[in-house]
Motif scaffolding. Sequence first.
Motif, short mmCIF file in Angstrom:
data_model
loop_
_atom_site.label_atom_id
_atom_site.label_comp_id
_atom_site.label_asym_id
_atom_site.label_seq_id
_atom_site.Cartn_x
_atom_site.Cartn_y
_atom_site.Cartn_z
N VAL A 18 0.37 5.50 3.38
CA VAL A 18 0.57 4.66 4.69
C VAL A 18 1.25 3.37 4.52
O VAL A 18 2.25 3.08 5.29
CB VAL A 18 -0.74 4.65 5.45
N ILE A 19 1.02 2.69 3.46
CA ILE A 19 1.45 1.46 3.10
C ILE A 19 3.02 1.80 2.70
O ILE A 19 3.80 0.82 3.27
CB ILE A 19 0.78 0.80 1.84
N ALA A 20 3.43 2.96 2.16
CA ALA A 20 4.75 3.17 1.87
C ALA A 20 5.53 3.27 2.91
O ALA A 20 6.66 2.79 3.13
CB ALA A 20 4.95 4.39 1.03
N CYS A 21 4.96 4.25 4.00
CA CYS A 21 5.43 4.08 5.42
C CYS A 21 5.84 2.96 6.07
O CYS A 21 6.70 2.60 6.84
CB CYS A 21 4.77 5.40 6.45
N LEU A 22 4.74 2.20 6.23
CA LEU A 22 4.73 0.87 6.64
C LEU A 22 5.89 -0.19 6.32
O LEU A 22 6.74 -0.44 6.75
CB LEU A 22 3.63 0.05 6.57
N LEU A 23 6.04 -0.18 4.86
CA LEU A 23 7.01 -0.99 4.23
C LEU A 23 8.33 -0.46 4.46
O LEU A 23 9.29 -1.19 4.20
CB LEU A 23 6.77 -1.02 2.61
N ALA A 24 8.55 1.09 4.60
CA ALA A 24 9.97 1.48 4.75
C ALA A 24 10.36 1.33 6.23
O ALA A 24 11.53 1.98 6.88
CB ALA A 24 9.72 2.92 4.49
N ARG A 25 9.70 0.90 7.01
CA ARG A 25 9.94 0.48 8.40
C ARG A 25 10.09 1.88 9.12
O ARG A 25 10.99 2.12 10.25
CB ARG A 25 11.13 -0.35 8.68
#
Length: 316
Positions: free
Chosen positions: A39-46
């Motif tokens: 989830v954090i990766a998805c968020l940081l990838a915009r």
Amino acid sequence: MVETWNPGPTATVAGETIDRLRAALNRALRGKTGVVEQVIACLLARGHLLLEDLPGLGKTTLAKALAAAVGGTFARVQCTPDLLPGDVTGFSVFNQKTREFEFQPGPVFADVLLADEINRTTPRTQSALLEAMAERQATVDNVCRTLAPTFFVVATQNPVEHHGTYPLPEAQLDRFAMKLSVGYPDRADEIDLLAAAIGDPAGGAARATALGAGELAGLQERVARVAVQPNVRAYLVDLGRATRAHPKVALGLSPRGLLTWQRVAQAWAFLRGRPFVTPDDVQEVAGPVLGVRLGLGANEAGAVIHHLLETVAVPV
């Protein structure tokens, strides 16, 4: 001589910020560290996130915790067949006092939007999110209004119930960066969950703020600068072209899908503390990135993705 990378003070500060975000989300969604990391990766990838799972497994809790953790506003849309596009983007109403139309912003103007059971609303309303998700703007009454630069959609759907649903079209699915499943927690985590709820039914831990103003945008900018070497870019392209040639895949990965895969791989490398993407990063995020795009069931998609990763040559 092998060159090693030593993180500087800026990287250390970023790591501490990410750790605070991890801790806040792991308190809200117990025993799902792997899901939280994705989830954090998805968020940081915009990107935007599609959660496909049964009711009651923490999807709404996760979305609320995420909004609180990044210090943003949260909005929820309960998708139903009678939901209209204006209920999502907003609409103009006539003010009798000023004799002018005033715009009433819809839930897309929040920082984190939960579109609950998105496949239960009509394609017309689903399409109201297309512009918002792709360009972070909403056009209402021929006026283009900018959304928050960190605007993040968490959409949910139940994979079991299909009566009265409208399957998301490929164009809509391609707007999501990843598709994840939360799954049931372990026995020990469920016991801890019951214990934590005693005396705190609202779940105070889920409202913890982890990031200050502007910190999320700063992290996203750093992720965008994570290096992707030419051989890794070529590897991504070869994988994408292999999806288009696979006999079980009707619609292969689009160029937009490739760009999304690269951004998620950059975020994954950033979470691992590296300023460059490796083929391992590409492979580790392949499941959630391709799972939302191949138009296959979970088991069949997993088999196809495994086959692709086994057959496409990995750069040295």
